[in-house]
Write a protein that holds these residues in place. Structure first.
Motif, mmCIF file in Angstrom:
data_model
loop_
_atom_site.group_PDB
_atom_site.id
_atom_site.type_symbol
_atom_site.label_atom_id
_atom_site.label_comp_id
_atom_site.label_asym_id
_atom_site.label_seq_id
_atom_site.Cartn_x
_atom_site.Cartn_y
_atom_site.Cartn_z
ATOM 1 N N VAL A 1 0.859 -1.247 -0.026
ATOM 2 C CA VAL A 1 0.049 0.078 0.299
ATOM 3 C C VAL A 1 0.868 1.445 -0.063
ATOM 4 O O VAL A 1 0.693 2.271 -0.716
ATOM 5 C CB VAL A 1 -0.984 -0.157 1.230
ATOM 6 N N GLU A 2 1.883 1.287 0.861
ATOM 7 C CA GLU A 2 2.645 2.330 1.076
ATOM 8 C C GLU A 2 3.851 2.497 -0.377
ATOM 9 O O GLU A 2 3.745 3.861 -0.724
ATOM 10 C CB GLU A 2 3.665 2.401 2.214
ATOM 11 N N ALA A 3 4.053 1.434 -0.924
ATOM 12 C CA ALA A 3 4.888 1.748 -2.108
ATOM 13 C C ALA A 3 3.961 2.187 -3.217
ATOM 14 O O ALA A 3 4.395 3.034 -4.063
ATOM 15 C CB ALA A 3 5.552 0.204 -2.477
ATOM 16 N N GLU A 4 2.716 1.764 -3.297
ATOM 17 C CA GLU A 4 1.842 2.230 -4.563
ATOM 18 C C GLU A 4 1.348 3.766 -4.246
ATOM 19 O O GLU A 4 1.547 4.426 -4.954
ATOM 20 C CB GLU A 4 0.567 1.566 -4.358
ATOM 21 N N MET A 5 1.349 4.031 -3.062
ATOM 22 C CA MET A 5 1.140 5.590 -2.654
ATOM 23 C C MET A 5 2.273 6.303 -2.859
ATOM 24 O O MET A 5 2.294 7.429 -3.521
ATOM 25 C CB MET A 5 0.531 5.648 -1.172
ATOM 26 N N LYS A 6 3.418 5.908 -2.823
ATOM 27 C CA LYS A 6 4.487 6.542 -2.925
ATOM 28 C C LYS A 6 4.667 6.709 -4.715
ATOM 29 O O LYS A 6 5.026 7.680 -4.947
ATOM 30 C CB LYS A 6 5.703 5.882 -2.524
ATOM 31 N N PHE A 7 4.412 5.797 -5.364
ATOM 32 C CA PHE A 7 4.458 5.850 -6.578
ATOM 33 C C PHE A 7 3.377 6.797 -7.153
ATOM 34 O O PHE A 7 3.894 7.593 -8.139
ATOM 35 C CB PHE A 7 4.216 4.252 -7.253
ATOM 36 N N GLY A 8 2.387 7.014 -6.562
ATOM 37 C CA GLY A 8 1.644 8.146 -7.025
ATOM 38 C C GLY A 8 0.319 7.802 -7.665
ATOM 39 O O GLY A 8 -0.439 8.795 -7.901
ATOM 40 N N LYS A 9 0.157 6.674 -8.100
ATOM 41 C CA LYS A 9 -1.243 6.386 -8.766
ATOM 42 C C LYS A 9 -1.450 4.917 -8.506
ATOM 43 O O LYS A 9 -0.544 4.138 -8.458
ATOM 44 C CB LYS A 9 -1.141 6.932 -10.135
ATOM 45 N N PRO A 10 -2.762 4.441 -8.505
ATOM 46 C CA PRO A 10 -2.837 3.050 -8.393
ATOM 47 C C PRO A 10 -2.362 2.083 -9.592
ATOM 48 O O PRO A 10 -2.668 2.520 -10.722
ATOM 49 C CB PRO A 10 -4.342 2.884 -8.321
ATOM 50 N N LEU A 11 -1.697 0.988 -9.117
ATOM 51 C CA LEU A 11 -1.239 0.208 -10.323
ATOM 52 C C LEU A 11 -1.869 -1.306 -9.840
ATOM 53 O O LEU A 11 -1.867 -2.170 -10.926
ATOM 54 C CB LEU A 11 0.408 0.100 -10.127
ATOM 55 N N VAL A 12 -2.324 -1.371 -8.763
ATOM 56 C CA VAL A 12 -2.556 -2.994 -8.313
ATOM 57 C C VAL A 12 -4.149 -3.360 -8.438
ATOM 58 O O VAL A 12 -4.812 -2.533 -7.874
ATOM 59 C CB VAL A 12 -1.890 -3.140 -6.868
ATOM 60 N N GLN A 13 -4.361 -4.434 -9.028
ATOM 61 C CA GLN A 13 -5.773 -4.883 -8.680
ATOM 62 C C GLN A 13 -5.629 -6.390 -8.029
ATOM 63 O O GLN A 13 -4.672 -7.120 -8.556
ATOM 64 C CB GLN A 13 -6.668 -5.081 -10.050
ATOM 65 N N ARG B 1 -6.823 0.814 -19.941
ATOM 66 C CA ARG B 1 -6.754 1.119 -21.329
ATOM 67 C C ARG B 1 -7.202 2.656 -21.422
ATOM 68 O O ARG B 1 -6.961 3.596 -22.286
ATOM 69 C CB ARG B 1 -7.054 0.430 -22.493
ATOM 70 N N LYS B 2 -8.496 2.697 -20.634
ATOM 71 C CA LYS B 2 -9.369 3.954 -20.810
ATOM 72 C C LYS B 2 -8.899 5.043 -19.660
ATOM 73 O O LYS B 2 -9.058 6.089 -20.262
ATOM 74 C CB LYS B 2 -10.776 3.644 -20.579
ATOM 75 N N LYS B 3 -8.580 4.623 -18.588
ATOM 76 C CA LYS B 3 -8.421 5.504 -17.485
ATOM 77 C C LYS B 3 -6.712 5.486 -17.221
ATOM 78 O O LYS B 3 -6.610 6.551 -16.507
ATOM 79 C CB LYS B 3 -9.302 5.313 -16.385
ATOM 80 N N GLY B 4 -5.859 4.788 -17.547
ATOM 81 C CA GLY B 4 -4.646 4.791 -16.879
ATOM 82 C C GLY B 4 -4.249 3.827 -15.462
ATOM 83 O O GLY B 4 -3.247 4.087 -15.077
ATOM 84 N N TYR B 5 -5.406 3.397 -14.906
ATOM 85 C CA TYR B 5 -5.375 2.715 -13.978
ATOM 86 C C TYR B 5 -6.339 1.639 -13.525
ATOM 87 O O TYR B 5 -7.394 1.955 -13.996
ATOM 88 C CB TYR B 5 -5.296 3.611 -12.379
ATOM 89 N N PRO B 6 -6.018 0.704 -12.965
ATOM 90 C CA PRO B 6 -7.052 -0.434 -12.841
ATOM 91 C C PRO B 6 -8.039 -0.081 -11.682
ATOM 92 O O PRO B 6 -7.765 0.810 -10.747
ATOM 93 C CB PRO B 6 -6.130 -1.597 -12.025
ATOM 94 N N GLU B 7 -9.353 -0.501 -11.994
ATOM 95 C CA GLU B 7 -10.570 0.008 -11.330
ATOM 96 C C GLU B 7 -10.920 -0.942 -10.146
ATOM 97 O O GLU B 7 -11.889 -0.733 -9.315
ATOM 98 C CB GLU B 7 -11.618 0.455 -11.885
ATOM 99 N N GLY B 8 -10.646 -2.186 -10.315
ATOM 100 C CA GLY B 8 -11.037 -3.227 -9.464
ATOM 101 C C GLY B 8 -10.680 -3.460 -7.985
ATOM 102 O O GLY B 8 -10.040 -2.570 -7.443
ATOM 103 N N PRO B 9 -10.798 -4.499 -7.310
ATOM 104 C CA PRO B 9 -10.456 -4.556 -5.712
ATOM 105 C C PRO B 9 -9.075 -3.867 -5.656
ATOM 106 O O PRO B 9 -8.062 -4.427 -6.404
ATOM 107 C CB PRO B 9 -10.418 -5.933 -5.725
ATOM 108 N N THR B 10 -8.622 -3.280 -4.690
ATOM 109 C CA THR B 10 -7.330 -2.624 -4.555
ATOM 110 C C THR B 10 -6.367 -3.371 -3.684
ATOM 111 O O THR B 10 -6.755 -4.072 -2.907
ATOM 112 C CB THR B 10 -7.578 -0.986 -3.906
ATOM 113 N N SER B 11 -5.293 -2.510 -3.543
ATOM 114 C CA SER B 11 -4.053 -3.091 -2.612
ATOM 115 C C SER B 11 -4.770 -2.748 -1.198
ATOM 116 O O SER B 11 -4.674 -3.664 -0.116
ATOM 117 C CB SER B 11 -2.883 -2.243 -2.673
#
Ligand code: NAP
Length: 348
Positions: free
Chosen positions: A110-122, A292-302
């Motif tokens: 969670v902390e690594a993803e927040m540090k990266f600055g945008k959601p990457l993980v589903q 593809r549409k929004k630039g980040y995954p929208e499903g269940p998060t970290s």
């Protein structure tokens, strides 16, 4: 743009994801694979006739500049290090459950993803995409059964392999209910208790089976979940929510009704792959489409992976102590509140 996938772990579920992306879904392509068992990775490439590079390990696959997104389908204890490496490289991640095997590691992600600055993980909590659970969720959100008071759920598997252990009833099996029930009623958990009934003689000696879990939520909803992984007769998932003015039950998957020998019968599904096949397709298609549409995954998060890990840690403690164990979550960071996803919107 086509989303180019690298797959880490080409066992049972890794192969089904290769199959669905290659043969059924749109907008994705498998360009790389790896498995600790290199023969498994090579045979997956041959079996599905894909043009994918076989890498010796997860790090070299993640470093491939042709890989936009990784699917992590190795065994649970290896997930967290692959997720962290992928985030560091700025790659999208679809991680099978569990996100990590401890709450601490999930928080690190969670902390690594927040540090990266945008959601990457589903996280691969596919039950949220199952039509039956979605219908239940809509009914609850629309107040059709009034305020939920109790939930009774059942998770039965036909049998388990020799390396399945008592704690895996929580970290591998109950974890699906932990996620989907939290999503269904939109209420954080407060405590969990484990009860060990009379053991079946049909399980291996080292295993306590079945097990019963009692989970209480912050609003006071009481949930019972039966986990019975050597029930012999099939893969059987049930869920009923009892509200103030009605109840709602997960529909059975339709199977043909046979009339024969003075009896009416209906087959019970035997395999998890068949029970949730549509949900698996939908979750990965959603992952591809939202990136593809929004630039980040929208499903269940970290963050959902973190909630599940905190709860399953408490569940394993409860197995050992026989006591009610508290489930204590950190406050949800703003980062995980702001996504404009239809699934997240259902939460509010
Ligand atoms: P599996 O058939 O045992 O496949 C896992 C594969 O990953 C095996 O080939 C294994 O090799 C390999 N592997 C282990 N460690 C690795 C590493 N560090 N790097 C690369 N490959 C590695 O297991 P599975 O049933 O596919 O399960 C895989 C994951 O998916 C698990 O986390 C499981 O909980 C999850 N899963 C989710 C669902 C769901 O409903 N969402 C359903 C099934 C599984 P070896 O065999 O040589 O160890």
């Amino acid at each position: 743009m086509t989303l180019r996938f690298g797959v880490i772990g080409t066992g049972a579920i890794g192969k089904t994801h290769i199959d669905r992306i290659t043969n059924r879904l749109s907008g994705g392509e498998i360009v790389a694979v790896t498995d600790i068992n290199q023969n498994s990775a090579k045979s997956a490439v041959e079996e599905y006739g894909i043009q994918a590079k076989v890498y010796p390990d997860d790090k070299s696959l993640i470093a491939d500049e042709n890989v936009d997104a990784v699917i992590i389908a190795s065994w649970g204890p290896a997930h967290a290090e692959s997720v962290l490496a992928a985030i560091e490289a700025g790659k999208y991640v679809f991680c099978e459950k569990p996100l990590a095997t401890t709450a601490e590691k999930s928080l690190e992600i969670v902390e690594a993803e927040m540090k990266f600055g945008k959601p990457l993980v589903q996280v691969g909590f596919m039950r949220r995409y199952d039509q039956g659970y979605k219908q239940m969720k809509n009914a609850i959100v629309n107040n059709e059964i009034g305020e939920p008071l109790m939930i009774h759920a059942v998770h039965r598997n036909q049998s388990t392999s020799e390396n399945y252990t008592t704690d895996m009833a929580v970290v591998d099996t109950l974890i699906h209910e932990i996620d989907v029930l939290h999503w269904l009623i939109n209420d954080d958990y407060k405590s969990i208790q484990a009860i060990f009934p009379k053991r079946t003689t049909k399980a291996l000696d080292h295993l306590q089976d079945p097990q019963l879990f009692i989970i209480e939520t912050q609003r006071g909803i009481v949930i019972t979940v039966e986990v019975f992984t050597n029930c012999q007769f099939g893969y059987d998932i049930q869920c009923e929510v009892i509200g103030e003015i009605g109840t709602i039950k997960l529909p059975e998957v339709p199977t043909p009704v046979v009339r024969k020998n003075a009896a009416i019968s209906q087959p019970i599904l035997q395999d998890w792959k068949d029970r949730f096949i549509v949900a698996y397709d939908l979750e990965i298609q959603h992952f591809i489409d939202s990136i593809r549409k929004k630039g980040y995954p929208e499903g269940p998060t970290s963050w959902d992976g973190y909630i599940a890990a905190v709860t399953s840690d408490a569940g394993v403690r409860a197995q050992k102590t026989g006591q009610k164990e508290l489930i204590e979550l950190k406050a949800r960071p703003e980062f995980y509140k702001s996504k404009n996803s239809p699934i997240q919107n259902l939460m509010s």
